[in-house]
Design an enzyme around this catalytic site. Structure first.
Site, mmCIF file in Angstrom:
data_model
loop_
_atom_site.group_PDB
_atom_site.id
_atom_site.type_symbol
_atom_site.label_atom_id
_atom_site.label_comp_id
_atom_site.label_asym_id
_atom_site.label_seq_id
_atom_site.Cartn_x
_atom_site.Cartn_y
_atom_site.Cartn_z
ATOM 1 N N TYR A 33 127.144 -32.645 -53.959
ATOM 2 C CA TYR A 33 126.798 -31.384 -54.620
ATOM 3 C C TYR A 33 126.028 -30.461 -53.690
ATOM 4 C CZ TYR A 33 121.877 -32.745 -55.167
ATOM 5 O OH TYR A 33 120.583 -33.083 -54.925
ATOM 6 N N LYS A 147 124.508 -35.225 -49.306
ATOM 7 C CA LYS A 147 123.944 -34.718 -50.560
ATOM 8 C C LYS A 147 124.762 -35.284 -51.718
ATOM 9 C CE LYS A 147 121.757 -30.467 -52.254
ATOM 10 N NZ LYS A 147 120.407 -30.940 -52.490
ATOM 11 N N GLU A 179 110.885 -37.657 -46.698
ATOM 12 C CA GLU A 179 110.974 -36.330 -47.336
ATOM 13 C C GLU A 179 110.520 -36.458 -48.777
ATOM 14 O OE1 GLU A 179 115.071 -34.974 -47.673
ATOM 15 O OE2 GLU A 179 115.747 -37.030 -47.971
ATOM 16 N N LEU A 203 117.683 -35.369 -45.898
ATOM 17 C CA LEU A 203 118.656 -34.286 -46.051
ATOM 18 C C LEU A 203 118.252 -33.178 -45.088
ATOM 19 C CD1 LEU A 203 121.050 -33.357 -47.913
ATOM 20 C CD2 LEU A 203 119.343 -31.920 -49.029
HETATM 21 N N1 PLP Z 1 115.518 -33.089 -49.528
HETATM 22 C C1 PLP Z 1 116.046 -33.425 -50.714
HETATM 23 C C2 PLP Z 1 116.110 -34.866 -51.101
HETATM 24 C C3 PLP Z 1 116.539 -32.429 -51.587
HETATM 25 O O1 PLP Z 1 117.090 -32.766 -52.759
HETATM 26 C C4 PLP Z 1 116.438 -31.072 -51.194
HETATM 27 C C5 PLP Z 1 116.938 -29.980 -52.037
HETATM 28 O O2 PLP Z 1 117.597 -30.161 -52.985
HETATM 29 C C6 PLP Z 1 115.863 -30.767 -49.954
HETATM 30 C C7 PLP Z 1 115.419 -31.802 -49.139
HETATM 31 C C8 PLP Z 1 115.749 -29.336 -49.482
HETATM 32 O O3 PLP Z 1 116.999 -28.856 -49.093
HETATM 33 P P1 PLP Z 1 117.347 -27.303 -49.142
HETATM 34 O O4 PLP Z 1 116.284 -26.610 -48.362
HETATM 35 O O5 PLP Z 1 118.678 -27.207 -48.503
HETATM 36 O O6 PLP Z 1 117.327 -26.912 -50.576
#
Ligand code: PLP
Length: 282
Positions: A33, A147, A179, A203
């Site tokens: 997603y 993701k 994270e 991610l």
């Molecule tokens: N890490 C995780 C586990 C996330 O679910 C998200 C965002 O959904 C992020 C980091 C941040 O990613 P982004 O800046 O692309 O929203």
């Protein structure tokens, strides 16, 4: 204006959308997603999000249904149809509906769904005050760069954080901060910004990349390496980055006050980067 739904190329009111109970996303979490938001009605970093969608799809050997240009057209159409001042777009692609069997189905067609809802910005008081976080064992799988819709550990972690009166759960794997459950984590220590490196453990956040660029532009030395829980607790400042949280100060971790002199207040570097981010999107 209604919330917009979309299934396999067809837009319809969200409450009329359906997918099969045999969809592999539902039965196996066999899907991926993206979440994209708008600023001034325009999708923010659409190309970066779609590029990550493509990387996630490739990593699980899932055909993308359409090329990225067509995906971009659908996202923009959905936003236009919703008519909201600001929208939040959720895209999901699964391996489709087939009789339940772990092995990839020979003939199933991927299921592509999208929802477009009104984007309600986070309470600005939280951005001003900062939030509490708790650390938690990172028992997610080994490919956190994908993701994937398998979010059970993130769901459990966020719920535990809420029960502890905190906003975010910060994952720790083998003693290292990876994270947050919905965000990337950055610390500031002695004038340097430090965040976990890209790789299979995190991610690669779209907002993370932007913050690395903004920090470099501000002349802030940046290190991409893991920090320990101890370093996290001794940080001068901590902040989260993400599509929904933007740049959000963390002022308490596991009950310990963070911030200049242990003040439990957002620090100057975070405030500067928060302002730089707002200038970029504003
Ligand atoms: N890490 C995780 C586990 C996330 O679910 C998200 C965002 O959904 C992020 C980091 C941040 O990613 P982004 O800046 O692309 O929203």
């Amino acid at each position: 204006m209604p919330d917009i739904g979309f299934v396999n190329g067809r837009f319809l009111p969200l409450e009329e959308t359906t997918v099969s109970v045999e969809d592999r996303g539902f039965q196996f979490g066999d899907g991926i997603y993206e979440v994209i938001r708008t600023y001034h009605g325009q999708p923010f970093q659409l190309d970066a999000h779609l590029a990550r969608l493509e990387r996630s799809a490739r990593a699980i050997e899932l055909p993308l249904s359409w090329n990225l240009q067509q995906w971009a057209t659908y996202v923009c159409d959905g936003i236009k149809q919703s008519g909201y001042p600001e929208s939040k777009v959720y895209l999901q692609l699964t391996r489709g509906a087939a009789p339940r069997d772990h092995v990839f189905p020979a003939s199933a067609k991927p299921t592509a769904v999208m929802t477009v809802r009104e984007m309600k910005p986070m309470d600005s008081a939280l951005h001003a005050s900062g939030v509490a976080a708790v650390t938690m064992d990172d028992w997610r799988w080994g490919r956190c760069d994908i993701k994937s819709v398998n979010l059970l550990p993130n769901v459990m972690a966020r719920q535990k954080a809420k029960q502890a009166g905190a906003f975010e759960a910060l994952f720790i794997r083998n003693g290292q901060v990876t994270e947050g459950a919905v965000s990337n984590v950055m610390i500031v220590k002695s004038g340097r910004m430090i965040t976990a490196p890209e790789g299979e453990q995190i991610l690669a956040g779209v907002t993370r990349t932007i913050l690395l660029e903004l920090a470099r532009k501000e002349g802030l030395p940046v290190e991409e390496r893991f920090v320990t829980r101890d370093e996290l607790l001794r940080a001068d400042e901590i902040f989260l980055t993400g599509t929904t949280v933007e740049v959000l100060s963390v002022i308490r971790v596991d009950g310990k006050a963070i911030g200049p002199g242990g003040s439990g207040k957002p620090g100057p570097v975070t405030l500067k980067l928060q302002a730089a981010f707002q200038r970029l999107v504003g």
